[in-house]
Design a protein around this motif. Structure first.
Motif, PDB file in Angstrom:
ATOM      1  N   THR A  50       0.841  -1.188   0.000  1.00 26.63           N
ATOM      2  CA  THR A  50       0.000   0.000   0.000  1.00 26.63           C
ATOM      3  C   THR A  50       0.882   1.245   0.000  1.00 26.63           C
ATOM      4  O   THR A  50       1.810   1.343   0.817  1.00 26.63           O
ATOM      5  CB  THR A  50      -0.925   0.014   1.225  1.00 26.63           C
ATOM      6  N   PRO A  51       0.628   2.215  -0.882  1.00 34.81           N
ATOM      7  CA  PRO A  51       1.473   3.414  -0.953  1.00 34.81           C
ATOM      8  C   PRO A  51       1.617   4.097   0.406  1.00 34.81           C
ATOM      9  O   PRO A  51       0.643   4.261   1.141  1.00 34.81           O
ATOM     10  CB  PRO A  51       0.723   4.308  -1.946  1.00 34.81           C
ATOM     11  N   GLY A  52       2.836   4.466   0.730  1.00 31.68           N
ATOM     12  CA  GLY A  52       3.127   5.133   1.988  1.00 31.68           C
ATOM     13  C   GLY A  52       3.577   4.212   3.098  1.00 31.68           C
ATOM     14  O   GLY A  52       4.109   4.675   4.117  1.00 31.68           O
ATOM     15  N   THR A  71      10.126   2.487   1.436  1.00 33.23           N
ATOM     16  CA  THR A  71       8.780   3.042   1.386  1.00 33.23           C
ATOM     17  C   THR A  71       8.101   2.631   0.085  1.00 33.23           C
ATOM     18  O   THR A  71       8.700   2.711  -0.990  1.00 33.23           O
ATOM     19  CB  THR A  71       8.815   4.577   1.474  1.00 33.23           C
ATOM     20  N   VAL A  72       6.853   2.193   0.199  1.00 27.16           N
ATOM     21  CA  VAL A  72       6.085   1.845  -0.994  1.00 27.16           C
ATOM     22  C   VAL A  72       5.624   3.133  -1.665  1.00 27.16           C
ATOM     23  O   VAL A  72       5.005   4.000  -1.040  1.00 27.16           O
ATOM     24  CB  VAL A  72       4.872   0.982  -0.637  1.00 27.16           C
ATOM     25  N   GLY A  73       5.958   3.278  -2.936  1.00 26.84           N
ATOM     26  CA  GLY A  73       5.589   4.466  -3.687  1.00 26.84           C
ATOM     27  C   GLY A  73       4.350   4.260  -4.532  1.00 26.84           C
ATOM     28  O   GLY A  73       3.498   3.423  -4.232  1.00 26.84           O
ATOM     29  N   ARG A  84       4.470  -1.560  -8.100  1.00 25.86           N
ATOM     30  CA  ARG A  84       4.604  -0.535  -7.077  1.00 25.86           C
ATOM     31  C   ARG A  84       6.072  -0.169  -6.902  1.00 25.86           C
ATOM     32  O   ARG A  84       6.947  -1.036  -6.834  1.00 25.86           O
ATOM     33  CB  ARG A  84       4.069  -1.033  -5.744  1.00 25.86           C
ATOM     34  N   GLU A  85       6.328   1.128  -6.818  1.00 27.00           N
ATOM     35  CA  GLU A  85       7.687   1.569  -6.496  1.00 27.00           C
ATOM     36  C   GLU A  85       8.053   1.097  -5.093  1.00 27.00           C
ATOM     37  O   GLU A  85       7.229   1.115  -4.175  1.00 27.00           O
ATOM     38  CB  GLU A  85       7.774   3.087  -6.532  1.00 27.00           C
ATOM     39  N   GLY A 251       5.172   1.145   9.444  1.00 23.76           N
ATOM     40  CA  GLY A 251       3.893   1.842   9.476  1.00 23.76           C
ATOM     41  C   GLY A 251       3.844   2.935   8.414  1.00 23.76           C
ATOM     42  O   GLY A 251       4.440   2.821   7.364  1.00 23.76           O
ATOM     43  N   TYR A 252       3.141   4.019   8.739  1.00 24.03           N
ATOM     44  CA  TYR A 252       2.922   5.084   7.774  1.00 24.03           C
ATOM     45  C   TYR A 252       3.510   6.388   8.281  1.00 24.03           C
ATOM     46  O   TYR A 252       3.577   6.622   9.472  1.00 24.03           O
ATOM     47  CB  TYR A 252       1.415   5.284   7.499  1.00 24.03           C
TER      48      TYR A 252
END
Length: 252
Positions: A50-52, A71-73, A84-85, A251-252
């Motif tokens: 999931t992004p972020g 970090t997922v981009g 996903r980046e 986490g985020y």
């Protein structure tokens, strides 16, 4: 919000949150890996995309220690679909971007958008499960251990920054610790304790062998992702290696 585990015992369990009393009157908190807030199925259950979503690792390599952040981009298009980046930052090196693609049964890693895929996970993740990581013969190079790309691409832009040769001197490498021979195997599902006291139950232990008969070992916790890896361990049960990464916070 980042989860940072420095005291007590934290157990990643997907289905429940409860309290457990110990014989010495101390209390252990059992919390859920699902506290990432994600509803995931398939291979992404063991590698959230999931992004972020970020993961920070304490990485020890060649006698030095540093904190490496992933970090997922954003989702990007490339030949054959989308990915996903996976943006990394290592203080000694800088930024780099790799790419992950999850299906209902497998997780694939691409070091660049034009690279051949490497299959990191394949369901079902049960003891004895095996798969071929890549059809790309160069992937058997034991020396490819979190060596970053020749060009570091800053997150979410097309700007290339800090161009320089990587440590191998021959171009592109990887920002995910993948190396060794092509056959990957699930050894077992187990509870793993990290040096910071965190304990993750239900972790899948995956390994492969290098050409010099050392091993690369990975542990994936459901709902959280990669929680520990050892590169170049003397045996599949080894606790030391040429590089060790342990989850510090997520986490985020």
């Amino acid at each position: 919000m980042f989860r940072k585990f420095t005291t007590g015992i934290i157990v990643a369990a997907i289905l429940s949150i409860s309290w457990v009393g110990c014989s010495d009157d101390t209390t252990e908190i059992i919390t859920s890996g699902g506290s990432t807030g994600l509803t995931v199925t398939g291979a992404s259950e063991y590698f959230p995309l999931t992004p972020g979503y970020s993961s920070m690792y304490e990485v020890v390599s060649e006698g030095t220690s540093e904190v490496v952040t992933y970090t997922v981009g954003k989702e990007v298009a490339f030949s054959g679909g989308t990915a996903r980046e996976w943006i990394s930052y290592r203080p000694s090196v800088g930024y780099d971007t790799g790419y992950f693609q999850a299906t209902s049964i497998a997780l694939y890693y691409f070091s660049t958008l034009t690279s051949d895929p490497e299959k990191i996970l394949q369901l079902p993740l049960t003891a004895g499960q095996t798969w071929v990581r890549s059809d790309y013969s160069a992937s058997t190079d034991d020396s490819v251990v979190t060596i970053f790309d020749k060009f570091y691409v800053y997150p979410d832009t097309n700007q290339v920054i800090n161009p320089k040769e990587d440590d191998t001197g021959d171009g592109y490498a990887k920002n995910y610790p993948t190396a060794g021979q092509l056959s990957m195997s699930v050894e077992k599902i187990e509870q793993i304790r990290l040096n910071n006291g965190a304990v993750y139950s239900g972790s899948v232990k995956v390994f492969n062998q290098n050409t010099n008969n050392t091993y690369n070992i990975y542990w994936f916790a459901p709902g959280i992702g990669l929680v520990k890896y050892i590169m170049g361990a003397a045996t599949a049960a080894g606790t030391a290696g040429s590089e060790i990464g342990e989850l510090h916070s997520w986490g985020y």
